[in-house]
Write a protein that holds these residues in place. Structure first.
Motif, PDB file in Angstrom:
ATOM      1  N   LEU A  35       0.831  -1.204   0.000  1.00  0.00           N
ATOM      2  CA  LEU A  35       0.000   0.000   0.000  1.00  0.00           C
ATOM      3  C   LEU A  35       0.862   1.249   0.000  1.00  0.00           C
ATOM      4  O   LEU A  35       1.956   1.251   0.559  1.00  0.00           O
ATOM      5  N   PHE A  36       0.342   2.280  -0.636  1.00  0.00           N
ATOM      6  CA  PHE A  36       0.935   3.615  -0.527  1.00  0.00           C
ATOM      7  C   PHE A  36       0.047   4.463   0.374  1.00  0.00           C
ATOM      8  O   PHE A  36      -1.187   4.408   0.270  1.00  0.00           O
ATOM      9  N   VAL A  37       0.668   5.252   1.204  1.00  0.00           N
ATOM     10  CA  VAL A  37      -0.060   6.269   1.959  1.00  0.00           C
ATOM     11  C   VAL A  37       0.416   7.626   1.450  1.00  0.00           C
ATOM     12  O   VAL A  37       1.620   7.916   1.495  1.00  0.00           O
ATOM     13  N   PHE A  38      -0.516   8.406   0.936  1.00  0.00           N
ATOM     14  CA  PHE A  38      -0.142   9.695   0.366  1.00  0.00           C
ATOM     15  C   PHE A  38      -0.226  10.802   1.416  1.00  0.00           C
ATOM     16  O   PHE A  38      -0.953  10.699   2.414  1.00  0.00           O
ATOM     17  N   ASP A  39       0.495  11.869   1.130  1.00  0.00           N
ATOM     18  CA  ASP A  39       0.562  13.043   2.000  1.00  0.00           C
ATOM     19  C   ASP A  39      -0.840  13.565   2.348  1.00  0.00           C
ATOM     20  O   ASP A  39      -1.770  13.463   1.551  1.00  0.00           O
ATOM     21  N   LYS A  40      -0.937  14.149   3.526  1.00  0.00           N
ATOM     22  CA  LYS A  40      -2.209  14.716   3.972  1.00  0.00           C
ATOM     23  C   LYS A  40      -2.744  15.778   3.021  1.00  0.00           C
ATOM     24  O   LYS A  40      -3.944  16.014   2.964  1.00  0.00           O
ATOM     25  N   LEU A  41      -1.851  16.392   2.266  1.00  0.00           N
ATOM     26  CA  LEU A  41      -2.310  17.412   1.327  1.00  0.00           C
ATOM     27  C   LEU A  41      -3.189  16.797   0.244  1.00  0.00           C
ATOM     28  O   LEU A  41      -3.899  17.500  -0.460  1.00  0.00           O
ATOM     29  N   ALA A  42      -3.152  15.461   0.123  1.00  0.00           N
ATOM     30  CA  ALA A  42      -3.997  14.781  -0.867  1.00  0.00           C
ATOM     31  C   ALA A  42      -5.404  14.523  -0.344  1.00  0.00           C
ATOM     32  O   ALA A  42      -6.302  14.175  -1.106  1.00  0.00           O
ATOM     33  N   ARG A  43      -5.594  14.691   0.941  1.00  0.00           N
ATOM     34  CA  ARG A  43      -6.855  14.275   1.559  1.00  0.00           C
ATOM     35  C   ARG A  43      -8.101  14.927   0.942  1.00  0.00           C
ATOM     36  O   ARG A  43      -9.128  14.249   0.777  1.00  0.00           O
ATOM     37  N   PRO A  44      -8.041  16.223   0.562  1.00  0.00           N
ATOM     38  CA  PRO A  44      -9.245  16.815  -0.055  1.00  0.00           C
ATOM     39  C   PRO A  44      -9.670  16.118  -1.347  1.00  0.00           C
ATOM     40  O   PRO A  44     -10.816  16.277  -1.780  1.00  0.00           O
ATOM     41  N   LEU A  45      -8.797  15.342  -1.959  1.00  0.00           N
ATOM     42  CA  LEU A  45      -9.156  14.656  -3.202  1.00  0.00           C
ATOM     43  C   LEU A  45     -10.129  13.506  -2.964  1.00  0.00           C
ATOM     44  O   LEU A  45     -10.862  13.103  -3.861  1.00  0.00           O
ATOM     45  N   VAL A  46     -10.103  12.948  -1.771  1.00  0.00           N
ATOM     46  CA  VAL A  46     -10.834  11.704  -1.532  1.00  0.00           C
ATOM     47  C   VAL A  46     -11.616  11.798  -0.224  1.00  0.00           C
ATOM     48  O   VAL A  46     -11.026  11.759   0.845  1.00  0.00           O
ATOM     49  N   ASN A  47     -12.922  11.919  -0.351  1.00  0.00           N
ATOM     50  CA  ASN A  47     -13.737  12.039   0.858  1.00  0.00           C
ATOM     51  C   ASN A  47     -14.477  10.773   1.220  1.00  0.00           C
ATOM     52  O   ASN A  47     -15.179  10.723   2.213  1.00  0.00           O
ATOM     53  N   ARG A  48     -14.364   9.777   0.371  1.00  0.00           N
ATOM     54  CA  ARG A  48     -14.988   8.498   0.700  1.00  0.00           C
ATOM     55  C   ARG A  48     -14.145   7.381   0.099  1.00  0.00           C
ATOM     56  O   ARG A  48     -13.231   7.630  -0.673  1.00  0.00           O
ATOM     57  N   PRO A  72      -9.649   7.422   2.054  1.00  0.00           N
ATOM     58  CA  PRO A  72      -9.083   8.307   3.068  1.00  0.00           C
ATOM     59  C   PRO A  72      -8.668   7.458   4.266  1.00  0.00           C
ATOM     60  O   PRO A  72      -9.211   6.374   4.478  1.00  0.00           O
ATOM     61  N   THR A  73      -7.698   7.911   5.026  1.00  0.00           N
ATOM     62  CA  THR A  73      -7.369   7.204   6.261  1.00  0.00           C
ATOM     63  C   THR A  73      -7.834   8.045   7.433  1.00  0.00           C
ATOM     64  O   THR A  73      -8.033   9.253   7.313  1.00  0.00           O
ATOM     65  N   ILE A  74      -7.992   7.373   8.539  1.00  0.00           N
ATOM     66  CA  ILE A  74      -8.476   8.007   9.748  1.00  0.00           C
ATOM     67  C   ILE A  74      -7.497   9.074  10.255  1.00  0.00           C
ATOM     68  O   ILE A  74      -7.835   9.950  11.020  1.00  0.00           O
ATOM     69  N   TYR A  75      -6.250   9.004   9.750  1.00  0.00           N
ATOM     70  CA  TYR A  75      -5.218   9.953  10.178  1.00  0.00           C
ATOM     71  C   TYR A  75      -5.100  11.141   9.223  1.00  0.00           C
ATOM     72  O   TYR A  75      -4.210  11.971   9.362  1.00  0.00           O
ATOM     73  N   GLY A  76      -6.001  11.183   8.241  1.00  0.00           N
ATOM     74  CA  GLY A  76      -6.012  12.339   7.348  1.00  0.00           C
ATOM     75  C   GLY A  76      -5.173  12.189   6.099  1.00  0.00           C
ATOM     76  O   GLY A  76      -4.896  13.171   5.427  1.00  0.00           O
ATOM     77  N   ASN A  77      -4.783  10.958   5.787  1.00  0.00           N
ATOM     78  CA  ASN A  77      -4.024  10.717   4.551  1.00  0.00           C
ATOM     79  C   ASN A  77      -4.929  10.058   3.518  1.00  0.00           C
ATOM     80  O   ASN A  77      -6.132   9.915   3.731  1.00  0.00           O
ATOM     81  N   VAL A  78      -4.338   9.646   2.424  1.00  0.00           N
ATOM     82  CA  VAL A  78      -5.057   8.872   1.417  1.00  0.00           C
ATOM     83  C   VAL A  78      -4.252   7.606   1.136  1.00  0.00           C
ATOM     84  O   VAL A  78      -3.031   7.662   0.990  1.00  0.00           O
ATOM     85  N   MET A  79      -4.960   6.499   1.089  1.00  0.00           N
ATOM     86  CA  MET A  79      -4.303   5.221   0.894  1.00  0.00           C
ATOM     87  C   MET A  79      -4.639   4.680  -0.490  1.00  0.00           C
ATOM     88  O   MET A  79      -5.764   4.853  -0.967  1.00  0.00           O
ATOM     89  N   LEU A  80      -3.672   4.050  -1.118  1.00  0.00           N
ATOM     90  CA  LEU A  80      -3.876   3.410  -2.419  1.00  0.00           C
ATOM     91  C   LEU A  80      -3.346   1.986  -2.331  1.00  0.00           C
ATOM     92  O   LEU A  80      -2.198   1.765  -1.976  1.00  0.00           O
ATOM     93  N   GLY A  81      -4.188   1.030  -2.642  1.00  0.00           N
ATOM     94  CA  GLY A  81      -3.740  -0.357  -2.603  1.00  0.00           C
ATOM     95  C   GLY A  81      -4.919  -1.255  -2.265  1.00  0.00           C
ATOM     96  O   GLY A  81      -6.055  -0.823  -2.326  1.00  0.00           O
ATOM     97  N   PRO A  82      -4.714  -2.455  -1.888  1.00  0.00           N
ATOM     98  CA  PRO A  82      -3.427  -3.153  -1.853  1.00  0.00           C
ATOM     99  C   PRO A  82      -3.199  -3.974  -3.119  1.00  0.00           C
ATOM    100  O   PRO A  82      -4.117  -4.240  -3.874  1.00  0.00           O
ATOM    101  N   THR A  83      -1.960  -4.370  -3.290  1.00  0.00           N
ATOM    102  CA  THR A  83      -1.668  -5.391  -4.281  1.00  0.00           C
ATOM    103  C   THR A  83      -2.095  -6.728  -3.682  1.00  0.00           C
ATOM    104  O   THR A  83      -2.479  -6.797  -2.517  1.00  0.00           O
TER     105      THR A  83
END
Lengths: 422, 497
Positions: free
Chosen positions: B245-258, B275-286
């Protein structure tokens, strides 16, 4: 949010003329100059002491261009902080700006409570940091012992702790040699430095304390492809970019150096225009951002140049902040500055006619590649307005400086100006 | 200082009524549930902390169970677990955000599959899915790449903090008297040789000595088939399935609200953006079957796959920096359902094959396990009183964090002193974690309790400082252990808390 008895807890409000965010060389220098001219200046820094990165860069070479002397990083940091305070600036540490409450209003967390700082002008001086291993997408195991130069120097110089015995340094620019020095001081041998470039960029530039002392092998055109070691670093896998051949290099410490990114969270949170190349806020020759009364200086806008150059941004911006507060800062549209490869960014990114010269009358550029002969060409609207061969090379990993006089032929009503290598 | 959870030295207990093997989310939930009864319980964990295996590296979704296979145990327990954990999260302060999800169809085949998925959701007891057109998909997720044809909404799919969940279960289990036996690897098993007295006990040979147990619950996750084998069974094989999984910077959070989910199709399993509960965005998993049950390394091809998928799903996301990448191993088996078997003769229960849905279902699995154990003869007498459930520190973004709370800072300036700047973790929170009932054993443990060092700088600014505080805390804990050892004490706190 409500307090324990349902009443909003008191949030102290401060109303300085100028709030400076970040007490590194650029912020402290701006604060000193602004305070010296009689303004109420509040500097906010999240660290427990002022000074910024030089605090833990325990080697010499600081202060050359701004203070006209040479000193080590911690002494330089202390001196800049002292001078700001002497000039009358209030320097508040352990004060973390967490967001914006208005156009020039900041939310701040401090041990004394939450503060709102309503300033007439804001100077962002939040600096830059090195991209960590994760942002560089280096796969493999995730053991401790993999870090940036910033953490290494913090560990060794401020916390007096040990690192490993065999290090690989990723990068071979100015900061990478600084890391090598720190490692040597901590009793850790640098077994390899890697760079994807065909040259070790700053080898020649790093004359103090000199290459002879360090004798570090540098693998050029090489990239780190994997970190190996479940609980502790055991090795890195490196790839020769020319042949694709891979080998493992046993080590217990990996330092990722350079590859700077501005600490731009506040600039992004404000919705300021961002320079797509540097990722810092877009500024003009007066170092103002896209929001009136908000300025940006130092390595936040040119990640990164040396500390003295950052400090001189602080010197430069003071006059423009004063003009802004006096309502006499010239308005009007700016002309965008653009670059062509191998350049990746230019700072300032906007030239506003009538706003004076940029800091030190220099345009700063960053290059992805080395060019031994720097034949710079400046064009606007398809017309060449300057061409000059500069007597210094273009090197990745360090700022390339171009005299701003090369832009003097630009049409103030014309389109974007492009800087390229002929 | 609670010696029921000593990390080193000889085991603080020789015999328990029930030993639960595996301190992941399922084992912790089971230990918590068991310790509500007049039973001595031990949670036996090979690592130095709870939730340090599969439970720490999943997609952190509180599932409605809409896409489970109808009629399975998994379907039933996920549905039930969703309700139980949702309530428990409210009680204990586990961060949850009710974001909702949307499955996005990119091909005609995927679009055609949506009605079937909605029907399946209904079969699973979830009735609120809705098929929406492309316009509605883009209204919900404007940053999505062009080309979406439609979608299926799952309004109740949510995100949750997996670390706090496991820690809350274990903390409550501890407060109810459970022994937390860390660094205790089960190496051998002697099943009961008789039906009464000592002969009815199972002997667990562990890396810290022998533990006798009246009953054994196997919740060993990736190792559950191995433990099952030690009891003489060959019912399922765990094939670790690696998910990067990738966790993207919090600055990405406005892109993904669900949560943006893929539609399962013949093209294979896609990846999700959440979105993650910590305010990031997650992409994955393989999804990649592996042999090595410990290999959580990330890979070049995994990264390449994620970047390619990310570019197709949401190009704007890739403009932001990657803050973290990690890999988790799912305890996948050859079977399509949880592997739950009770052997009354052996007084042994296995809870195997519990995949990523186990975070949601854990409390229901525990409820189910207690039912099975009770039927098989485990005596369940409720304790007359139980301590209040723990109130967990909030490390999510849905509610105010300490650095934002003027009231907290006024009472204690340590909550106004930021130590980890990127994640805004304060001195007070780090101090609290080090002094908590289950303190962290290492920097990862501190990260899971506070978010320290989880942020975009990855330690550039605060790494040395945070590590120094952890070292001081761990040194203090070890000193206390030694002192307790010297005084020959084995326990001091328990039910009376």
């Amino acid at each position: 949010m409500s307090g324990t008895n349902g009443v909003a807890p008191d949030v102290t409000t401060e109303s300085p003329d100028v709030a400076v965010v970040g007490a590194g060389p650029s912020g402290l220098t701006a604060a000193r100059e602004l305070a010296a001219s009689g303004l109420d200046v509040l500097v906010l820094d999240r660290e427990w002491e002022a000074g910024g990165i030089p605090r833990h860069s325990d080697h010499t070479g600081y202060g050359l261009r701004d203070l006209h002397r040479v000193m080590n990083g911690p002494a330089y940091a202390r001196l800049l902080a002292e001078r700001a305070v002497e000039a009358g600036a209030r320097v508040r540490t352990s004060a973390m700006v967490t967001g914006w409450a208005g156009e020039r209003s900041l939310d701040v967390t401090t041990p004394e409570g939450r503060i709102r700082v309503d300033a007439r002008a804001v100077v962002l001086a939040t600096g830059a940091r090195e991209r960590p291993r994760t942002a560089r997408l280096v796969p493999g195991d995730r053991p401790p012992g993999v870090m940036n130069t910033g953490q290494l120097q913090n560990l060794v110089h401020l916390h007096h702790r040990e690192v490993g015995t065999r290090a690989v340094i990723v990068g071979a620019e100015l900061v990478s040699w600084s890391a090598a020095l720190t490692l040597r001081e901590a009793g850790c041998r640098t077994v390899l430095m890697t760079t994807e470039h065909p040259h070790a960029e700053s080898y020649a530039a790093f004359s103090v304390p000199g290459r002879a002392v360090l004798r570090v092998p540098v693998a050029t055109r090489t990239r780190v492809t994997r970190i190996i070691g479940h609980y502790a670093v055991e090795a890195v896998e490196v790839e020769d970019l020319a042949t694709g051949a891979r080998r493992t290099v046993p080590c217990d410490t990996v330092i990722f150096t350079g590859d700077w990114i501005p600490d731009h969270e506040l600039a992004r949170a404000a919705g300021l225009d961002i320079d797509p190349g540097s990722k810092g806020p877009l500024v003009d020759n007066a170092l103002r951002t896209s929001r009136p009364g908000v300025f940006a200086v130092g390595n936040l806008v040119h990640p990164v140049d040396t500390a003295d150059i950052a400090a001189l941004d602080g010197h430069h911006v003071a006059r423009h902040v004063r003009d802004y507060l006096a309502g006499v800062l010239p308005q009007g549209p700016g002309i965008p500055l653009r670059v062509e490869a191998p350049f990746t960014w230019v700072s300032p990114g906007l030239v506003r006619p009538g706003a004076g010269k940029p800091p030190r009358e220099r345009i700063l550029l960053w290059s992805a590649e080395q060019r031994l002969v720097a034949r710079v060409e400046v064009t606007q609207d398809g017309r060449r307005i300057a061409r000059r061969t500069l007597p210094w090379p273009v090197s990745p990993g360090r700022v390339f400086r171009v005299p701003s006089s090369l832009l003097s032929g630009a049409d103030p009503h014309g389109g974007p100006i492009t800087i390229a290598l002929a | 200082m609670n010696t029921r959870q000593m990390r080193y030295g000889p085991l603080p207990v020789e015999r328990v009524d029930v030993a639960v093997i595996g301190g992941g989310v399922v084992g912790a939930a089971v230990a918590r549930a068991l310790s509500a009864y007049e039973l001595s319980v031990a949670l036996v964990e090979a690592r130095a902390d709870v939730g340090d295996g599969t439970s720490k590296a999943n997609t952190a979704i509180l599932h409605t169970g809409f896409d489970a296979k109808p009629g399975t145990l998994e379907s039933r327990l996920v549905r039930r677990g969703y309700e139980l954990l949702g309530d428990y999260a409210t009680t204990t302060g586990i961060p949850v955000e009710r974001t909702g999800a949307v499955l996005v169809a990119w091909t005609e085949e995927e679009l055609a599959a949506l009605p079937g998925l909605a029907a399946k959701a209904a079969e699973n007891g979830y009735e609120r899915c809705e098929i929406v057109d492309a316009e509605e998909v883009y209204r919900q997720v404007p940053a999505l790449a062009p080309g979406a044809l439609g979608g299926l909404t799952v309004p109740d799919e949510s995100i949750i903090c997996p670390w706090t969940t496991t820690l809350a279960f274990a903390t409550e289990a501890l407060s109810r008297g459970t022994y937390l036996l860390f660094n205790t690897r089960v190496e051998g098993v002697e099943p009961p040789s008789g039906t009464a007295g000592d002969a009815a006990d199972t002997v667990l040979r562990t890396s810290r000595g022998t533990l006798r147990a009246g009953w054994v619950v196997n919740a060993a996750g990736l190792g559950s088939d191995v433990i099952d084998g030690l009891f003489g069974h060959t019912r399922f094989t765990v094939t670790p399935r690696r998910g990067e999984l990738f966790v993207f910077d919090k600055l990405a959070r406005p892109l993904v609200n669900r949560i943006v989910l893929p539609v399962p199709s013949s093209r294979g399993k896609g990846v999700l953006v959440s979105p993650t509960i910590y305010g990031n965005v997650m992409l994955g998993p393989t999804a990649e079957d592996r042999d090595d049950r410990t290999d959580t390394s990330t890979s070049e091809h995994g990264f390449g796959f994620l970047l390619e998928k990310g570019r197709k799903l949401m190009p704007a996301l890739l403009e932001e920096e990657v803050t973290a990448s990690y890999a988790g191993l799912r305890a996948a088996t050859e079977h399509g359902d949880y592997q739950v078997f009770l052997d009354a003769g052996q007084r042994y229960l296995v809870l195997g094959g519990i995949r990523s849905t186990g975070l949601t279902s854990a409390m229901a699995v525990a409820e189910h396990a207690l039912g099975l154990l009770g039927e098989a003869g485990l005596r369940l007498d409720a304790k007359a009183t139980l301590p209040d459930p723990p109130r967990m520190p909030n490390i999510g973004e849905a509610f105010p964090r300490p650095y934002q709370r003027a009231d907290l800072i006024a009472e204690d300036p340590a909550y106004g002193t930021a130590v980890c700047f990127c994640e805004r973790v304060t001195e007070g929170e780090i101090r609290d974690a080090l002094a908590s009932p289950i303190p962290p054993a290492d920097i990862d443990g501190l990260r899971r309790r506070t978010r320290a060092l989880m942020g975009r700088c990855q330690g550039f600014f605060c790494g040395a400082e945070v590590e120094g505080r952890l070292r001081a805390g761990v040194a203090r804990e070890n000193r206390e252990y030694r002192e307790h050892g010297e005084h020959g004490e084995t326990e001091q706190t328990g039910e009376a808390q």
